[in-house]
Design an enzyme around this catalytic site. Structure first.
Site, PDB file in Angstrom:
ATOM      1  N   TRP A 134       1.251  -1.159  -0.213  1.00 26.96           N
ATOM      2  CA  TRP A 134      -0.034   0.262  -0.033  1.00 26.96           C
ATOM      3  C   TRP A 134       0.634   0.941   0.090  1.00 26.96           C
ATOM      4  CZ3 TRP A 134      -0.934   4.481   2.953  1.00 26.96           C
ATOM      5  CH2 TRP A 134      -2.594   5.128   3.189  1.00 26.96           C
TER       6      TRP A 134
ATOM      7  N   ASN B 211       6.971  -3.199   6.002  1.00 30.00           N
ATOM      8  CA  ASN B 211       5.494  -2.609   6.330  1.00 30.00           C
ATOM      9  C   ASN B 211       5.993  -1.117   7.296  1.00 30.00           C
ATOM     10  OD1 ASN B 211       3.279  -2.133   6.925  1.00 30.00           O
ATOM     11  ND2 ASN B 211       2.786  -4.042   8.101  1.00 30.00           N
TER      12      ASN B 211
END
Ligand code: M6R
Length: 615
Positions: A75, A101
């Site tokens: 993302w 992440n």
């Protein structure tokens, strides 16, 4: 907000990593990548798009097998989603590979320094800076990967869950976390690394959840070593037995996780109150509340902090706490609360609501409240999540894994927990009459059956969805307990179908939004028999007079609204305070069907991720 997976052991790594990425795709899905070490060289494949796109590409690019691999589903934060910005990232020498992440906040000055020392960057990511920083430390100090990762992380500001591999020492992976979750599955002669346990659930039920500020050196055929990043002290990791099972994380015959999760609500609401609610005996108890009852009873006020759907559950709770337990409640967006220098004191009870237990803003709000001396109580779904550990006490919602990005069962189970807390406090304070207290307990016990009945509105919701699927806008109106449901209904529609939707307290219409109403505007009105029924009927009249198209959620047998509305969806009757648990069901179904009819990716809506671990 990304998903990371790693494997080191004796099995072929590629299928494990790819399957793991598919399970973690809810965390981010704008690009994906995989690295396999085949015993001699690093094989890398990455692409913009979903894990399915990666699979297609990797089938041509990764042609050898290997028993060590890492993978990432992204993302985007730094750098647009494209092939180059996808993870894994290689260091300049090509020896180190990283998946990450989180966000490295001070990546810019670090990058400038590294460029001065001759490093070249190919992507726009903060992660490529980190892997080169590790390489620079390793070269300078002539040390092994674990030590280099540790030194580099001590220079970094931000959040991370990382896994790093070094071709020069190919029997180990180094993992570390700060602010982003990281689970390590421990099998016989094999280890798994992942953002949550779902990628390795079928291989082992033993897992270690790294704590913030910890790193693990995971070596083949050796015991894993966990250390504090800051001071290098050894940590004795606690091995937990996983509670998740495979069935829970699969679609079980439904087209989408969201639909499965909507239909799970009768059973998970029961799971939420099981062992806590004993309606016949007039008992309601939750360990976390019982152990801290005095704190709740002495509280000057309750401050609820949350984001998104969890914030909506908090708004419902505000009505419930104030009515049942007569405690003043403030509901705050965690993202605003954390930055606005709020007045908090040691007599405040802060309730943090979070499905994932990983939301960065909610976490920061908790830390702030703790620093200022408040007692912080968590309402989380994910067992062992960061928020559940950071709070002083809490109650799990027991909804099981929620994988669809749009929250459904999390919302109703959060309301169930919060209602139980309010009832327990009301009992202790005597703010509800005995008969009302017993009535609510009985009613709560009946909710799963009524939710089941409300699910029978599915066909009606589908029919209405056919009519309104192309509407560019939609309004949701409710009053009292159902005002937050209107907000939640609007959020569900906009996040999965990309239709602009607004939720409003129905009476606020005349202060502005009524100007939007014309014959094109669908208006969903939540109008159950209890509560401010007459008032909302008047609001419906006002919409009707302006030719708005009315979709009304009404109590079974209602005749008055039926005469005014274009469509009615009938739901079973319950008390006003518990009605959000029922009225929300047809709104979930309506959004779902509209999104499906518009061809949207229901479980993975664009630009979103399930747990928002960045601010
Ligand atoms: O995991 P959390 O409950 O803390 O998540 C909060 C929000 O990010 C979440 O509710 C989000 O708004 C959902 N996509 C709504 O469906």
């Amino acid at each position: 907000m990304c998903g990371i997976v790693g494997y080191i052991g004796y099995r072929e790594a590629y299928p494990i990593v790819i399957k793991g990425l598919k399970r973690l795709e809810y965390r981010g899905y704008d690009s994906a990548g995989v690295m396999i070490y085949d015993g001699e060289s690093i094989k890398l494949s990455k692409t913009k798009g979903k894990v399915a796109d990666l699979e297609e590409r990797a089938s041509k690019e990764i042609t050898t097998n290997g028993t060590i691999g890492i993978g990432h589903t992204r993302w985007a934060t730094h750098g647009v989603p494209n092939d180059v910005n996808s993870h894994p990232h290689l260091s300049n020498s090509g020896d180190l590979v990283i998946i990450h992440n989180g966000i490295i906040e001070n990546y810019a000055p670090l990058k400038v320094e590294l460029i001065k020392r001759g490093y070249v960057f190919h992507s726009d990511t903060d992660t490529e800076v980190l892997v080169n920083l590790i390489e620079e430390v390793q070269k300078k100090e002539n040390i092994k990967l674990g030590k280099a990762v540790q030194i580099a992380l001590n220079q970094v500001v931000g959040a991370y869950a990382i896994a790093v591999f070094d071709k020069k020492n190919p029997d180990e992976i180094v993992a570390a976390r700060l602010g982003s979750p990281l689970a390590i599955g421990i099998g016989e002669g094999e280890y798994f690394i992942a953002s949550d346990a779902s990628p390795f659930i079928e291989y082992t039920s033993n897992a270690v959840y790294l704590e913030d500020g910890e790193m693990a050196v995971i070596r083949l055929h050796k015991e894993m070593k966990v250390r504090k990043i800051k001071d290098d002290s050894l940590v004795n990791p606690i091995i937990q037995e996983l509670q998740m099972n495979l069935e829970q994380i699969e679609k079980g015959g439904y087209d989408h996780f969201m639909l499965k999760e909507i239909y799970e609500q009768p059973s998970v609401i029961k799971d939420t109150y099981r062992g806590r609610l004993h309606a016949n005996e007039g008992i309601i108890q939750m360990a976390g509340v019982e152990d801290n009852l005095e704190k709740f009873l002495n509280a000057d006020r309750i401050i609820i902090v949350a984001c998104g759907t969890s914030w909506h559950a908090g708004l419902v709770a505000e009505y419930i706490f104030e009515e049942f337990a007569r405690i003043s409640v403030e509901v705050e967006y965690a993202s605003e609360f954390r930055y606005r220098n709020p007045i908090i004191n040691s007599k405040d009870v802060v309730i943090a609501i979070s499905q994932s237990g990983e939301t960065a803003d909610t976490m920061a709000a908790i830390k702030l409240a703790k620093e200022q001396g408040a007692f912080v109580f968590g309402v989380c779904n994910v067992v062992g999540s960061s928020i559940s550990r950071e709070t002083h006490a809490g109650a799990y919602t027991h909804a099981g894994p929620e994988i669809g990005v749009a929250s459904t069962k999390a919302f109703t189970t959060q309301i169930t927990v919060l209602t139980m807390i309010a009832l327990r406090l009301a009992k202790a304070k005597g703010t509800l009459s005995q008969s009302d207290f017993h009535m609510y307990l009985q009613e709560l016990e009946l909710i799963p059956e009524k939710v089941r009945e409300a699910l029978e509105t599915n066909d009606k919701a589908k029919e209405i969805a056919e009519t309104f699927k192309d509407a560019p806008n939609c309004l949701y109106l409710g009053r009292g307990y159902n005002f937050p449901v209107a907000l939640e209904g609007a959020l569900k529609l906009k996040e999965i179908s990309y239709i602009h939707a607004e939720g409003y307290p129905a009476a606020e219409m005349k202060h502005g939004p009524i100007a939007l109403i014309d014959e094109q505007m669908p208006v969903v009105v939540i109008a159950p028999k209890q509560g401010h029924y007459d008032k909302i009927v008047s609001n419906i009249q006002e919409i009707k007079s302006r030719s708005g198209r009315i979709i009304a959620v009404v109590t079974k047998g209602d005749t008055q609204v039926r005469e005014l509305a274009d469509y009615v969806i009938e739901i079973p009757e319950t008390s006003d305070a518990l009605s959000p648990l029922i009225t929300t069901i047809p709104l979930q179904l309506l959004s779902y069907h509209i999104a499906v009819l518009r061809g949207c990716n229901v479980d993975q809506p664009r630009n979103l991720a399930k747990s928002v671990t960045v601010e």
